[in-house]
Design a protein around this motif. Structure first.
Motif, short mmCIF file in Angstrom:
data_model
loop_
_atom_site.label_atom_id
_atom_site.label_comp_id
_atom_site.label_asym_id
_atom_site.label_seq_id
_atom_site.Cartn_x
_atom_site.Cartn_y
_atom_site.Cartn_z
N TYR A 9 41.22 32.29 40.24
CA TYR A 9 39.88 33.36 41.19
C TYR A 9 39.45 32.18 42.18
N GLU A 10 37.64 32.47 42.49
CA GLU A 10 37.09 32.14 43.18
C GLU A 10 36.62 32.97 43.32
N GLU A 12 39.29 25.08 38.10
CA GLU A 12 39.48 23.76 38.92
C GLU A 12 38.87 22.63 39.81
N ASN A 13 37.48 23.86 40.57
CA ASN A 13 36.26 22.57 41.24
C ASN A 13 35.22 23.66 41.30
N ILE A 50 33.43 27.95 42.57
CA ILE A 50 33.33 27.88 41.74
C ILE A 50 34.74 28.11 41.79
N ASN A 51 36.32 27.67 42.22
CA ASN A 51 37.73 28.09 41.56
C ASN A 51 37.76 27.46 40.54
N VAL A 53 36.75 36.87 43.83
CA VAL A 53 38.16 36.94 44.08
C VAL A 53 39.06 36.48 43.89
N ASN A 54 40.17 37.09 43.99
CA ASN A 54 41.83 36.85 43.72
C ASN A 54 42.21 36.11 44.34
N ASP A 55 42.27 34.76 43.79
CA ASP A 55 43.48 33.22 44.82
C ASP A 55 44.29 33.20 45.37
N GLU A 56 45.28 34.00 45.48
CA GLU A 56 46.65 34.43 45.88
C GLU A 56 46.88 33.63 47.36
#
Length: 95
Positions: A4-5, A38-39, A63-64, A91-94
């Protein structure tokens, strides 16, 4: 775990110390619920595209993270009740 982000905007009327504490708060929530950050990308004070709650600027943070599917719901609830956050999105980070 899914990726996610989230991007959130903090009111410009608060000081830098408060902005950092809000970022640490949300990082802690993600990590305490089993998520992995992650970030974290602090963009600083930026002009908003349109006025929100009579503010023309805000502190942006991206933020990821990876987590279970229940965490974004809880994160959204906490974003809504945090007074210093004026706008957020998860949001879903695909990729």
């Amino acid at each position: 775990m899914k990726k996610y982000e989230t991007i959130f905007i903090v009111k410009p009327s608060v000081d830098e110390e408060t902005v950092n504490s809000v970022i640490d708060k949300f990082k802690g929530i993600i990590e305490n619920d089993g998520g992995v950050i992650e970030n974290v990308d602090f963009w600083g004070k930026r002009k908003l595209a349109y006025e929100i709650e009579k503010f023309n600027e805000g502190y942006y943070t991206l933020i990821n993270f990876s987590s279970n599917p229940e965490l974004p719901k809880e994160l959204d609830r906490i974003f809504r009740i945090t007074d210093s956050v004026i706008r957020h999105i998860i949001v879903n980070d695909e990729k």
